[in-house]
Motif scaffolding. Structure first.
Motif, mmCIF file in Angstrom:
data_model
loop_
_atom_site.group_PDB
_atom_site.id
_atom_site.type_symbol
_atom_site.label_atom_id
_atom_site.label_comp_id
_atom_site.label_asym_id
_atom_site.label_seq_id
_atom_site.Cartn_x
_atom_site.Cartn_y
_atom_site.Cartn_z
ATOM 1 N N ILE A 41 0.874 -1.175 0.000
ATOM 2 C CA ILE A 41 0.000 0.000 0.000
ATOM 3 C C ILE A 41 0.910 1.223 0.000
ATOM 4 O O ILE A 41 1.777 1.368 0.869
ATOM 5 N N THR B 130 5.054 6.713 -6.232
ATOM 6 C CA THR B 130 4.181 6.098 -7.237
ATOM 7 C C THR B 130 4.791 4.788 -7.734
ATOM 8 O O THR B 130 6.002 4.706 -7.948
ATOM 9 N N VAL C 198 0.023 3.272 -9.283
ATOM 10 C CA VAL C 198 -0.519 3.180 -7.924
ATOM 11 C C VAL C 198 0.019 4.370 -7.123
ATOM 12 O O VAL C 198 1.232 4.519 -6.963
ATOM 13 N N ASP C 199 -0.884 5.209 -6.640
ATOM 14 C CA ASP C 199 -0.522 6.426 -5.922
ATOM 15 C C ASP C 199 -0.764 6.268 -4.423
ATOM 16 O O ASP C 199 -1.316 5.249 -3.979
ATOM 17 N N GLN D 292 -3.313 3.964 -2.204
ATOM 18 C CA GLN D 292 -3.830 2.930 -3.094
ATOM 19 C C GLN D 292 -2.964 1.675 -3.013
ATOM 20 O O GLN D 292 -1.865 1.694 -2.466
ATOM 21 N N THR D 293 -3.498 0.582 -3.586
ATOM 22 C CA THR D 293 -2.724 -0.644 -3.682
ATOM 23 C C THR D 293 -2.847 -1.206 -5.089
ATOM 24 O O THR D 293 -3.615 -0.691 -5.916
ATOM 25 N N CYS D 294 -2.118 -2.260 -5.358
ATOM 26 C CA CYS D 294 -2.062 -2.859 -6.688
ATOM 27 C C CYS D 294 -3.088 -3.981 -6.818
ATOM 28 O O CYS D 294 -3.066 -4.937 -6.039
ATOM 29 N N PHE E 91 -12.611 -1.067 0.699
ATOM 30 C CA PHE E 91 -11.347 -0.666 0.065
ATOM 31 C C PHE E 91 -10.940 -1.661 -1.018
ATOM 32 O O PHE E 91 -10.542 -1.272 -2.122
ATOM 33 N N ARG F 257 -13.412 -1.427 -3.994
ATOM 34 C CA ARG F 257 -13.171 -0.182 -4.734
ATOM 35 C C ARG F 257 -11.897 -0.286 -5.563
ATOM 36 O O ARG F 257 -11.843 0.208 -6.690
ATOM 37 N N THR F 258 -10.876 -0.956 -5.015
ATOM 38 C CA THR F 258 -9.626 -1.126 -5.758
ATOM 39 C C THR F 258 -9.868 -1.915 -7.044
ATOM 40 O O THR F 258 -9.428 -1.512 -8.126
ATOM 41 N N ASN G 15 -12.033 0.316 -9.525
ATOM 42 C CA ASN G 15 -11.310 1.429 -10.131
ATOM 43 C C ASN G 15 -10.276 0.940 -11.148
ATOM 44 O O ASN G 15 -10.117 1.532 -12.222
ATOM 45 N N ARG G 16 -9.565 -0.143 -10.796
ATOM 46 C CA ARG G 16 -8.564 -0.674 -11.726
ATOM 47 C C ARG G 16 -9.232 -1.276 -12.962
ATOM 48 O O ARG G 16 -8.697 -1.178 -14.069
#
Length: 214
Positions: free
Chosen positions: A55, A60, A77-78, A81-83, A129, A132-133, A136-137
């Protein structure tokens, strides 16, 4: 890669304002490990079994795949955020299908994989979380697919340069032709040919260390 002591708790928790349970925050600090990477350091290798979920706290991460000596950018990944690829590998104990590299000097909070699934059912905000990850990805990857499938490469190069101009707050984009090719999943020869045409049309000026938009 360097391992550093946990900084002040409040500094860490500010990055995770979206996690609401006090117990979850305490577990993050108890089980998480702070790792520091220099620009260009490999964080996750393609084909590697992922043992910790990164995380981002600062910096970045660039996530991409390689095919026939070409790179295909998936996403960045900012902080906070996570991958998604690492997250998926953690859930199913799979090999990572992608490579993650520090795009800038980067600090992460590394969470051991056993806690990822435990927290999924234990804490509602962690579940949110994770979902959402993935969502979004998915949207980002769909946008990338549409760009690659339906836009000409000259349009994609132009859009990328305009994006970098706005992000970096400068008309001089410090990037090599090979790096630009890697970002767009094409070859250096194609990029150089299009940039030369852009220069003839007075859209850009080509410099040794970058590309200047005019």
């Amino acid at each position: 890669m360097n391992t550093t002591p946990i900084p002040h708790k409040q500094e860490i928790l500010k990055k995770f304002h979206f996690l609401t349970e006090i117990e979850l925050k305490e577990e993050l600090l108890e089980h998480g490990q702070i790792l520091e990477f220099k620009t260009g350091d490999v964080i996750v290798r393609e084909g590697q079994y992922v043992k910790v979920l990164p995380i981002v706290l600062k910096g970045t991460i660039r996530v991409f795949q390689t095919s026939e000596e070409r790179e295909i950018l998936l996403y960045y990944v900012d902080p906070g955020q996570t991958c998604m690829m690492s997250l998926s590998a953690c859930f199913f104990n799979n090999q990572s299908p992608s490579k993650a590299v520090a795009a800038t000097d980067t600090t992460i909070l590394a969470i051991p994989t056993p806690f990822i699934t435990q927290w999924q059912t234990k804490y509602k905000s962690w579940n949110t979380f994770v979902i959402r990850t993935f969502r979004n990805r998915y949207d980002e990857l769909l946008g990338t697919f549409e760009s690659v499938a339906f836009e000409h490469i000259d349009t994609r190069i132009n859009e990328y340069l305009l994006f970098r101009k706005e992000k970096d707050k400068t008309s001089l984009i410090e990037i090599s032709h090979q790096e630009l090719a890697n970002e767009l999943g094409t070859t250096r020869v194609v990029v150089s040919r299009i940039l030369k045409q852009f220069e003839l049309n007075e859209k850009v000026k080509l410099h040794r260390k970058g590309i200047e938009l005019t």
